[in-house]
Design an enzyme around this catalytic site. Structure first.
Site, PDB file in Angstrom:
ATOM      1  N   LYS A  41       0.231   9.403   0.018  1.00 43.32           N
ATOM      2  CA  LYS A  41       0.794   8.652   1.136  1.00 43.32           C
ATOM      3  C   LYS A  41       2.101   7.928   0.810  1.00 43.32           C
ATOM      4  CE  LYS A  41      -0.454   7.591   5.298  1.00 43.32           C
ATOM      5  NZ  LYS A  41      -1.197   8.503   6.181  1.00 43.32           N
TER       6      LYS A  41
ATOM      7  N   SER B 132       2.099  13.627   9.766  1.00 40.23           N
ATOM      8  CA  SER B 132       2.531  14.727  10.620  1.00 40.23           C
ATOM      9  C   SER B 132       3.967  14.518  11.084  1.00 40.23           C
ATOM     10  CB  SER B 132       1.580  14.904  11.807  1.00 40.23           C
ATOM     11  OG  SER B 132       1.502  13.734  12.560  1.00 40.23           O
ATOM     12  N   SER B 133       4.395  13.246  11.230  1.00 34.70           N
ATOM     13  CA  SER B 133       5.781  13.016  11.655  1.00 34.70           C
ATOM     14  C   SER B 133       6.751  13.443  10.561  1.00 34.70           C
ATOM     15  CB  SER B 133       6.061  11.548  11.984  1.00 34.70           C
ATOM     16  OG  SER B 133       4.940  10.921  12.486  1.00 34.70           O
TER      17      SER B 133
ATOM     18  N   GLU C 243      -4.498   6.767 -15.109  1.00 35.16           N
ATOM     19  CA  GLU C 243      -3.895   7.163 -13.834  1.00 35.16           C
ATOM     20  C   GLU C 243      -4.354   6.333 -12.643  1.00 35.16           C
ATOM     21  OE1 GLU C 243      -6.174   8.676 -15.574  1.00 35.16           O
ATOM     22  OE2 GLU C 243      -7.484   9.985 -14.432  1.00 35.16           O
TER      23      GLU C 243
ATOM     24  N   GLY D  90     -13.067  14.952 -16.011  1.00 32.63           N
ATOM     25  CA  GLY D  90     -13.919  15.882 -15.271  1.00 32.63           C
ATOM     26  C   GLY D  90     -15.348  15.382 -15.259  1.00 32.63           C
TER      27      GLY D  90
ATOM     28  N   SER E 128       0.084  13.744  15.035  1.00 35.27           N
ATOM     29  CA  SER E 128      -1.050  12.842  15.227  1.00 35.27           C
ATOM     30  C   SER E 128      -0.544  11.459  15.593  1.00 35.27           C
ATOM     31  CB  SER E 128      -1.853  12.749  13.942  1.00 35.27           C
ATOM     32  OG  SER E 128      -1.096  12.043  12.974  1.00 35.27           O
ATOM     33  N   GLY E 129       0.751  11.247  15.400  1.00 30.03           N
ATOM     34  CA  GLY E 129       1.292   9.907  15.614  1.00 30.03           C
ATOM     35  C   GLY E 129       1.428   9.167  14.301  1.00 30.03           C
ATOM     36  N   GLY E 130       0.795   9.678  13.264  1.00 32.50           N
ATOM     37  CA  GLY E 130       0.844   9.024  11.961  1.00 32.50           C
ATOM     38  C   GLY E 130       2.059   9.453  11.154  1.00 32.50           C
ATOM     39  N   VAL E 131       2.147   8.853   9.966  1.00 30.92           N
ATOM     40  CA  VAL E 131       3.281   9.110   9.089  1.00 30.92           C
ATOM     41  C   VAL E 131       3.337  10.576   8.678  1.00 30.92           C
ATOM     42  CG1 VAL E 131       4.357   8.436   6.902  1.00 30.92           C
ATOM     43  CG2 VAL E 131       2.892   6.827   8.111  1.00 30.92           C
TER      44      VAL E 131
ATOM     45  N   TYR F 296     -12.564  13.471 -20.150  1.00 33.04           N
ATOM     46  CA  TYR F 296     -13.073  14.787 -20.518  1.00 33.04           C
ATOM     47  C   TYR F 296     -12.071  15.516 -21.417  1.00 33.04           C
ATOM     48  CZ  TYR F 296     -15.051  19.517 -19.848  1.00 33.04           C
ATOM     49  OH  TYR F 296     -15.601  20.754 -20.034  1.00 33.04           O
TER      50      TYR F 296
END
Ligand code: XMP
Length: 523
Positions: A379, A231-232, A173, A58, A226-229, A86
């Site tokens: 992603k 939203s598809s 991470e 944090g 949108s055509g992207g990964v 933190y």
């Protein structure tokens, strides 16, 4: 989202930009993990029956009056605990140690030497390359803790095995800590005893079921493609849940890439069999963008207009449905966690960096309720889900493209001329990256149009035209990124083609800034 038979790790968020990365790393080895604000009541945490709890990093100092606090009783549950940055300081502070500002602030890469055996470091090398980001450190440890690893400057890891508490000052991470996932796995699987039972099939099945429940047996939804990964995949998931009660809307917002409007329509209809309504609203968007220079205003303008177009289209479909006795009530969005984490403190007090339009731009009077099935995913997790849904690689391997499109890559005012110039330059960049086989090797590669004109010479003519910047980055998730060392011949091809083929650009430069401190997009 919790399912009783799943192993679960709870991550309490103290506001780090990296908190959801912890969840993501843990899910990479198929263990379910949830992020909760640090202020969540202990009852609620325990109701999830976690196998272990992680206290995140944090931005605050634990000794500040306003520092985010969790119920200190979390330190008495008897469950295995891992403090990160933190989180280490929180444990130390509340259990009787002392946290103070460090004389030497550690930021960036550091080497950590493991000096005592610890279950956390099992199977890792004796010297770890790690990512540090802290201004405070533990000056004295809480009683019964021992130091298990150090950097040249400070304590790097501590533990009290009897009370089942471990903590590290660095960030396991982030991608910049190469053995970080192994370390987290040691904690989650070996120490907490979690089962690796969180799989894409499970996500798909539970998400489809949840959407079905949410929308009900007769509800209708629309989805912005949108055509992207993202939203598809969101659309395919929702279509799986409610079939033809989903109508997809694909909007030309005037700042798409060259030929994108027609290409995407084809892929979505023919490749995915989705029911797509295509709306050419380019002029409407460009009118709203006229005279707007401020990046946040551009995002807001596009976001608001996007929703307005949606409302218009939805109303048409809505009216048609209504006259058939049905009603559209839902809007599906492919919002991902990185869109959310830098915009708002959804899970805790994260710092605001940019407001991404699909989060910050929604008008208060929006009439549709949201379904965001990918809201907690990164992603690469979405690609994994897409693969399991049987979607074509052509869609899954597309590079991310921001919602506000080329507008955030045209610095200064977005005009139709400038859009046309950038579309050409961007198409060349995309083609050359593809020709070199680099499309999936880099995270993103694109052209940016600068409002800077410089003098050049072509043939015997003096030119005075725009500068174009090429940006290519390598990243795992868009949260951190390194500028890509593109081969010189690729840079040469991009540069010479842009200058000779694109009227309006006479100079090309290459952006060599990593994230942080830069962002991937220029605006
Ligand atoms: P930055 O520029 O913040 O970008 O380093 C991180 C990732 O997010 C994408 N991005 C956006 N995506 N709406 C989106 O849907 C936005 O407003 C937006 N801004 C940035 C960016 O392309 C990169 O992949």
């Amino acid at each position: 989202m919790s399912t009783p038979d799943l192993s679960t790790i709870v991550i309490l968020d103290f506001g780090s930009q990296y908190t959801q990365l912890i969840a993501r790393r843990i899910r990479e080895f198929n263990v379910f993990s949830v992020v909760l604000p640090c202020t969540t009541s202990l009852d609620k945490v325990m109701a999830l029956r976690p196998n272990g709890i992680i206290l995140s990093g944090g931005p605050s100092s634990v000794y500040d009056a306003e520092a985010p606090q969790a119920d200190p009783k979390v330190l008495e549950t008897g469950l295995p605990l891992l403090g990160i940055c933190y989180g280490l300081q929180f444990m130390t502070h509340h259990l009787g140690g002392r946290v103070v500002p460090a004389a030497a602030r550690e930021y960036g890469h550091a080497d950590v030497n493991v000096i005592e055996e610890s279950a956390l470091f099992h199977g890792l090398s004796a010297t770890l390359s790690v990512w540090m980001s802290h201004g405070d450190h533990a000056e004295s440890l809480a009683p019964r803790f021992r130091v298990t690893a150090r950097t040249a400057n400070a304590v790097a890891a501590i533990s009290d095995e009897q009370r089942r508490m471990w903590a590290v000052q660095f960030h396991p991470e982030v991608a910049h800590t190469p053995q970080g996932t192994e370390l987290l796995k040691n904690f989650v699987v070996d120490i907490c005893g979690a089962n690796q039972d969180w799989t894409p099939e499970h996500f798909i099945a539970s998400t489809v079921e949840k959407i079905r429940e949410q929308v009900g047996p007769t509800g209708h939804a629309i989805c912005g493609l949108s055509g992207g990964v993202d939203s598809s995949v969101a659309a395919v998931l929702v279509a799986r849940a409610i079939g033809d009660r989903l109508t997809c809307i694909f909007v030309n917002n005037g700042v798409l890439r060259k030929d994108e409007f027609t290409q995407v329509q084809r892929t979505m209809r023919e490749g995915l069999g989705l029911n797509v309504v295509a709306v050419d609203a380019g002029e409407r968007f460009l009118a709203k963008l006229a005279g707007v220079i401020d990046p946040e205003q551009k995002r807001k303008a596009i976001g608001n207009e996007f929703i307005a177009v949606f409302d218009d289209e939805a109303r048409k479909i809505f009216d048609a449905e209504k006259s058939a006795g049905e009603e559209i009530a839902w809007l599906v969005q492919g919002t991902l966690y990185p869109d959310v984490i830098e915009s708002a403190s959804v899970h805790g007090p994260s710092h605001v960096i940019k407001s991404h339009h699909n989060v910050g731009g929604l008008p208060a009077d929006m009439k549709l309720k949201l379904i965001e099935p990918l809201r907690d995913l990164f992603k690469d997790e979405v690609r994994r889900i897409g693969r399991d849904l049987g979607m074509p690689t052509e869609i899954l391997e597309r590079q991310p493209f921001p919602g506000p499109g080329l507008a955030v890559r045209i610095l200064g005012e977005v005009t139709p001329d400038r859009v046309a110039i950038l579309q050409e330059a961007d198409a060349i960049c995309t083609e050359e990256i593809h020709r070199a086989g680099l499309t999936t090797k880099v995270w993103q590669s694109f052209a940016v149009l600068l409002p800077v004109k410089t003098v050049g010479v072509m043939g015997d003519q003096r030119t005075y035209a725009y500068t174009c910047a090429i940006r290519a980055v390598e990243s795992e998730d868009g949260m951190t990124a390194d500028w890509a060392e593109l081969p010189y011949e690729v840079l040469r091809a991009i540069s010479s083609r842009i200058v000779s083929e694109v009227r309006g650009i006479n100079r090309v430069v290459y952006d060599i800034t990593s994230k942080p401190p830069g962002t991937i997009e220029w605006e």
